[in-house]
Design an enzyme around this catalytic site. Structure first.
Site, PDB file in Angstrom:
ATOM      1  N   THR A 136       0.818  -1.216   0.000  1.00 15.57           N
ATOM      2  CA  THR A 136       0.000   0.000   0.000  1.00 15.57           C
ATOM      3  C   THR A 136       0.856   1.271   0.000  1.00 15.57           C
ATOM      4  OG1 THR A 136      -1.534   1.266   1.391  1.00 15.57           O
ATOM      5  CG2 THR A 136      -0.089  -0.252   2.536  1.00 15.57           C
ATOM      6  N   ASP A 137       0.257   2.374  -0.432  1.00 15.55           N
ATOM      7  CA  ASP A 137       0.955   3.666  -0.387  1.00 15.55           C
ATOM      8  C   ASP A 137       1.123   4.167   1.052  1.00 15.55           C
ATOM      9  OD1 ASP A 137      -1.704   4.348   0.145  1.00 15.55           O
ATOM     10  OD2 ASP A 137      -1.842   5.887  -1.412  1.00 15.55           O
ATOM     11  N   GLU A 138       0.358   3.591   1.996  1.00 13.25           N
ATOM     12  CA  GLU A 138       0.394   4.121   3.367  1.00 13.25           C
ATOM     13  C   GLU A 138       1.759   3.909   4.032  1.00 13.25           C
ATOM     14  OE1 GLU A 138      -3.014   3.464   5.791  1.00 13.25           O
ATOM     15  OE2 GLU A 138      -4.376   3.500   4.083  1.00 13.25           O
ATOM     16  N   TYR A 162      -1.569  -0.320  11.075  1.00 12.29           N
ATOM     17  CA  TYR A 162      -1.758  -1.002   9.787  1.00 12.29           C
ATOM     18  C   TYR A 162      -0.565  -0.758   8.869  1.00 12.29           C
ATOM     19  CZ  TYR A 162      -3.221  -1.534   4.910  1.00 12.29           C
ATOM     20  OH  TYR A 162      -3.258  -1.858   3.577  1.00 12.29           O
ATOM     21  N   LYS A 166       2.309  -3.329   7.294  1.00 16.56           N
ATOM     22  CA  LYS A 166       2.542  -3.522   5.856  1.00 16.56           C
ATOM     23  C   LYS A 166       3.997  -3.158   5.508  1.00 16.56           C
ATOM     24  CE  LYS A 166       0.022  -4.542   2.999  1.00 16.56           C
ATOM     25  NZ  LYS A 166      -0.414  -5.870   2.458  1.00 16.56           N
TER      26      LYS A 166
HETATM   27  P1  NAD Z   1      -9.787  -7.180   2.419  1.00 15.97           P
HETATM   28  O1  NAD Z   1      -9.762  -6.923   3.883  1.00 15.97           O
HETATM   29  O2  NAD Z   1     -11.026  -6.870   1.651  1.00 15.97           O
HETATM   30  O3  NAD Z   1      -9.458  -8.718   2.131  1.00 15.97           O
HETATM   31  C1  NAD Z   1      -8.450  -9.410   2.807  1.00 15.97           C
HETATM   32  C2  NAD Z   1      -8.633 -10.899   2.529  1.00 15.97           C
HETATM   33  O4  NAD Z   1      -7.570 -11.598   3.195  1.00 15.97           O
HETATM   34  C3  NAD Z   1      -9.955 -11.472   3.046  1.00 15.97           C
HETATM   35  O5  NAD Z   1     -10.539 -12.323   2.090  1.00 15.97           O
HETATM   36  C4  NAD Z   1      -9.530 -12.262   4.294  1.00 15.97           C
HETATM   37  O6  NAD Z   1     -10.379 -13.371   4.568  1.00 15.97           O
HETATM   38  C5  NAD Z   1      -8.125 -12.696   3.903  1.00 15.97           C
HETATM   39  N1  NAD Z   1      -7.286 -12.953   5.067  1.00 15.97           N
HETATM   40  C6  NAD Z   1      -7.129 -12.153   6.166  1.00 15.97           C
HETATM   41  N2  NAD Z   1      -6.320 -12.750   7.052  1.00 15.97           N
HETATM   42  C7  NAD Z   1      -5.945 -13.945   6.517  1.00 15.97           C
HETATM   43  C8  NAD Z   1      -5.120 -15.006   6.958  1.00 15.97           C
HETATM   44  N3  NAD Z   1      -4.531 -14.961   8.153  1.00 15.97           N
HETATM   45  N4  NAD Z   1      -4.923 -16.071   6.145  1.00 15.97           N
HETATM   46  C9  NAD Z   1      -5.530 -16.123   4.930  1.00 15.97           C
HETATM   47  N5  NAD Z   1      -6.352 -15.162   4.470  1.00 15.97           N
HETATM   48  C10 NAD Z   1      -6.558 -14.083   5.260  1.00 15.97           C
HETATM   49  O7  NAD Z   1      -8.524  -6.410   1.838  1.00 15.97           O
HETATM   50  P2  NAD Z   1      -8.352  -5.618   0.468  1.00 15.97           P
HETATM   51  O8  NAD Z   1      -8.818  -4.234   0.644  1.00 15.97           O
HETATM   52  O9  NAD Z   1      -8.870  -6.435  -0.653  1.00 15.97           O
HETATM   53  O10 NAD Z   1      -6.749  -5.559   0.382  1.00 15.97           O
HETATM   54  C11 NAD Z   1      -6.010  -6.644  -0.189  1.00 15.97           C
HETATM   55  C12 NAD Z   1      -4.530  -6.319  -0.129  1.00 15.97           C
HETATM   56  O11 NAD Z   1      -4.259  -5.117  -0.839  1.00 15.97           O
HETATM   57  C13 NAD Z   1      -4.006  -6.100   1.289  1.00 15.97           C
HETATM   58  O12 NAD Z   1      -2.720  -6.658   1.366  1.00 15.97           O
HETATM   59  C14 NAD Z   1      -3.954  -4.579   1.424  1.00 15.97           C
HETATM   60  O13 NAD Z   1      -2.948  -4.185   2.349  1.00 15.97           O
HETATM   61  C15 NAD Z   1      -3.616  -4.174   0.008  1.00 15.97           C
HETATM   62  N6  NAD Z   1      -4.076  -2.836  -0.398  1.00 15.97           N
HETATM   63  C16 NAD Z   1      -5.388  -2.464  -0.233  1.00 15.97           C
HETATM   64  C17 NAD Z   1      -5.817  -1.216  -0.682  1.00 15.97           C
HETATM   65  C18 NAD Z   1      -7.258  -0.772  -0.537  1.00 15.97           C
HETATM   66  O14 NAD Z   1      -7.582   0.365  -0.877  1.00 15.97           O
HETATM   67  N7  NAD Z   1      -8.180  -1.630  -0.093  1.00 15.97           N
HETATM   68  C19 NAD Z   1      -4.910  -0.355  -1.303  1.00 15.97           C
HETATM   69  C20 NAD Z   1      -3.575  -0.769  -1.445  1.00 15.97           C
HETATM   70  C21 NAD Z   1      -3.180  -2.013  -1.003  1.00 15.97           C
HETATM   71  O1  TDX Z   2     -16.438   6.459   8.328  1.00 20.82           O
HETATM   72  C1  TDX Z   2     -15.405   6.945   7.827  1.00 20.82           C
HETATM   73  N1  TDX Z   2     -15.259   8.301   7.766  1.00 20.82           N
HETATM   74  C2  TDX Z   2     -14.152   8.923   7.265  1.00 20.82           C
HETATM   75  O2  TDX Z   2     -14.083  10.158   7.236  1.00 20.82           O
HETATM   76  C3  TDX Z   2     -14.333   6.118   7.308  1.00 20.82           C
HETATM   77  C4  TDX Z   2     -14.442   4.619   7.358  1.00 20.82           C
HETATM   78  C5  TDX Z   2     -13.232   6.763   6.797  1.00 20.82           C
HETATM   79  N2  TDX Z   2     -13.130   8.112   6.786  1.00 20.82           N
HETATM   80  C6  TDX Z   2     -11.909   8.734   6.195  1.00 20.82           C
HETATM   81  C7  TDX Z   2     -10.592   8.182   6.693  1.00 20.82           C
HETATM   82  C8  TDX Z   2      -9.689   8.318   5.480  1.00 20.82           C
HETATM   83  O3  TDX Z   2      -9.133   9.617   5.422  1.00 20.82           O
HETATM   84  O4  TDX Z   2     -11.948   8.420   4.802  1.00 20.82           O
HETATM   85  C9  TDX Z   2     -10.632   8.139   4.293  1.00 20.82           C
HETATM   86  C10 TDX Z   2     -10.616   6.737   3.715  1.00 20.82           C
HETATM   87  O5  TDX Z   2     -10.759   5.830   4.813  1.00 20.82           O
HETATM   88  P1  TDX Z   2     -10.728   4.229   4.594  1.00 20.82           P
HETATM   89  O6  TDX Z   2     -11.750   3.869   3.578  1.00 20.82           O
HETATM   90  O7  TDX Z   2     -10.782   3.599   5.942  1.00 20.82           O
HETATM   91  O8  TDX Z   2      -9.303   4.026   3.896  1.00 20.82           O
HETATM   92  P2  TDX Z   2      -7.810   4.398   4.348  1.00 20.82           P
HETATM   93  O9  TDX Z   2      -7.709   4.532   5.808  1.00 20.82           O
HETATM   94  O10 TDX Z   2      -7.366   5.558   3.494  1.00 20.82           O
HETATM   95  O11 TDX Z   2      -7.046   3.044   3.894  1.00 20.82           O
HETATM   96  C11 TDX Z   2      -7.389   2.382   2.642  1.00 20.82           C
HETATM   97  O12 TDX Z   2      -6.476   2.692   1.638  1.00 20.82           O
HETATM   98  C12 TDX Z   2      -5.182   2.125   1.670  1.00 20.82           C
HETATM   99  C13 TDX Z   2      -7.462   0.862   2.827  1.00 20.82           C
HETATM  100  O13 TDX Z   2      -8.372   0.549   3.871  1.00 20.82           O
HETATM  101  C14 TDX Z   2      -6.112   0.258   3.069  1.00 20.82           C
HETATM  102  O14 TDX Z   2      -6.199  -1.156   3.144  1.00 20.82           O
HETATM  103  C15 TDX Z   2      -5.213   0.632   1.914  1.00 20.82           C
HETATM  104  O15 TDX Z   2      -3.926   0.148   2.116  1.00 20.82           O
END
Ligand code: NAD
Ligand code: TDX
Length: 354
Positions: A136-138, A162, A166
């Site tokens: 992730t970019d975080e 988090y 990562k």
């Molecule tokens: P998500 O939470 O929707 O899905 C995570 C999946 O991993 C789920 O299906 C869960 O059951 C599985 N999982 C969790 N713990 C596990 C374990 N111990 N063993 C096996 N499976 C397990 O997450 P997402 O948003 O789809 O993110 C997927 C990946 O991409 C993550 O690595 C996250 O850090 C990265 N990522 C997410 C975002 C975003 O915006 N959501 C952005 C950049 C990177």
């Molecule tokens: O109820 C809310 N109100 C609010 O203002 C929630 C859930 C979030 N927020 C804000 C927090 C953040 O600034 O919105 C922004 C986005 O929040 P999230 O959807 O929780 O995402 P973020 O914390 O930015 O992280 C996401 O992007 C990077 C993903 O959850 C991560 O897994 C990924 O790595």
């Protein structure tokens, strides 16, 4: 047939990656390894579950013995590792769960690959294998100067449990490349949005609450900035990097699409009022400012130039178009949302997989 292990394939991004690989590559056999935590939902993959080149494996990456057996029994050509705890707010209330899954789980997976690929690692540098780590970019921290962007060379500065977990997993992946010649590639992506996004995250939570006429909780003053990318564009970037990325390298992925949270919520309100045939302003009146997230990162913004110039990837959708597609998906799939919010989604696969 090349066997590819995708971890976390029942989650939001993982399900789009699994679908893409199953449909685009009939000569691959895709193994989806997922523990089915609260975030895993096999309903996301109903359309591919009967495909001849797809197998679901229920298992936990924190279980090293299980992983060793899996790798000993199946000769994986490659791994695409997405399984993780992914929600920042949950990491603030339970940091250790993030260490266990994101750090220890990743190291377990690296170890299993290292054991199974030991001859290749010793003899040929394992150029016939690939361990792709999705990050992730975080990990880069937060930006203040509006002219600054995260580059692949930006120093790591994780600021939430988090992002610290990562960042740590990224360091281990690079360390295995340096120490054991593990053939790795890493990508760091910005915020994703789109179908199947779990409604604890900003966009699906707001869509759900607008539908239900519930309060829309905006953290702080809504001034934090995120860079949004449509999830299918991320899946396509992963496909590109998996096939053409250089081993040992890192690629940033982003939409060049920054939005202040409040502006994004206001746009969503407008789209939803329109789609639901409600008076303009109905959804906006639900906005409620709530206590800010602890340590809330101000701004994320990715520079994805490297991916464009070296591998030719660019986002395909404008944000307004992607957001409308997303809203349409949630309106057409209210049963998916109801199943998730009621917890019924667990029943479907608990009967099959326990
Ligand atoms: P998500 O939470 O929707 O899905 C995570 C999946 O991993 C789920 O299906 C869960 O059951 C599985 N999982 C969790 N713990 C596990 C374990 N111990 N063993 C096996 N499976 C397990 O997450 P997402 O948003 O789809 O993110 C997927 C990946 O991409 C993550 O690595 C996250 O850090 C990265 N990522 C997410 C975002 C975003 O915006 N959501 C952005 C950049 C990177
Ligand atoms: O109820 C809310 N109100 C609010 O203002 C929630 C859930 C979030 N927020 C804000 C927090 C953040 O600034 O919105 C922004 C986005 O929040 P999230 O959807 O929780 O995402 P973020 O914390 O930015 O992280 C996401 O992007 C990077 C993903 O959850 C991560 O897994 C990924 O790595």
């Amino acid at each position: 047939m090349k066997k590819i292990l995708i971890t976390g394939g029942a989650g939001f991004i993982g399900s789009h990656v699994v679908r893409r690989f199953v449909n685009q590559y009939p000569d691959y056999h895709i193994y989806n390894l997922d523990a089915l935590t609260y975030a895993g939902n096999l309903e996301n993959l109903r359309d591919v579950e009967d495909a001849a080149n797809y197998t679901f494996v229920k298992g936990d990456i924190t279980d090293a013995v299980f992983l060793d057996e899996l790798f000993a029994n199946t000769d994986f050509y490659g791994v695409v590792h997405l399984a993780a705890e992914s929600h920042v707010d949950r990491s603030i209330s339970d940091p250790l769960a993030f260490v266990v899954t994101n750090v220890i789980g990743t190291v377990n997976l690296l170890n299993a690959a290292r054991k199974a690929w030991k001859d290749d690692l010793a003899n040929r540098g394992a150029t016939n294998r690939l361990f792709y780590h999705v990050s992730t970019d975080e990990v880069y921290g937060e930006l203040h100067d509006p002219n600054e962007f995260f580059l692949e060379t930006t120093s790591y500065d994780p600021r939430s449990p988090y992002s610290a977990s990562k960042a740590s997993s990224d360091h281990f992946v690079r360390a295995y490349h340096n120490t054991y010649k593990m053939p790795v590639v890493i990508s760091n992506c910005s915020n994703n949005y789109g179908p199947n996004h779990f409604p604890e995250k900003l966009i699906p939570l707001m869509i759900h609450n607008i539908m239900q006429k519930k309060p829309l909780p905006v953290y702080g003053k809504g001034e934090n900035v995120r860079d949004w990318l449509y999830v299918e564009d991320h899946a396509r970037a992963i496909d590109t990097i998996f096939h053409r990325g250089k081993v040992g390298e890192t690629y940033n992925i982003g939409g060049h699409n920054e939005w202040k949270n409040l502006d994004l919520v206001l746009l969503l309100c407008k789209i939803m009022d329109d789609k639901l045939g409600r008076e303009p302003g109905t959804a906006e009146s639900l906005i409620t400012y709530v206590t800010d997230r602890a340590g809330h990162d101000l701004r994320y913004a990715i520079d994805a130039t490297r991916l464009k110039t070296e591998l030719g990837w660019e986002p395909s959708l404008q944000f307004e178009e992607g957001l409308e597609k997303t809203v349409d998906w949630y309106l057409e799939n209210q049963a998916w949302l109801d199943n998730v919010t009621s917890g019924n989604y667990k029943k479907y696969y608990e009967e099959m997989y326990g």
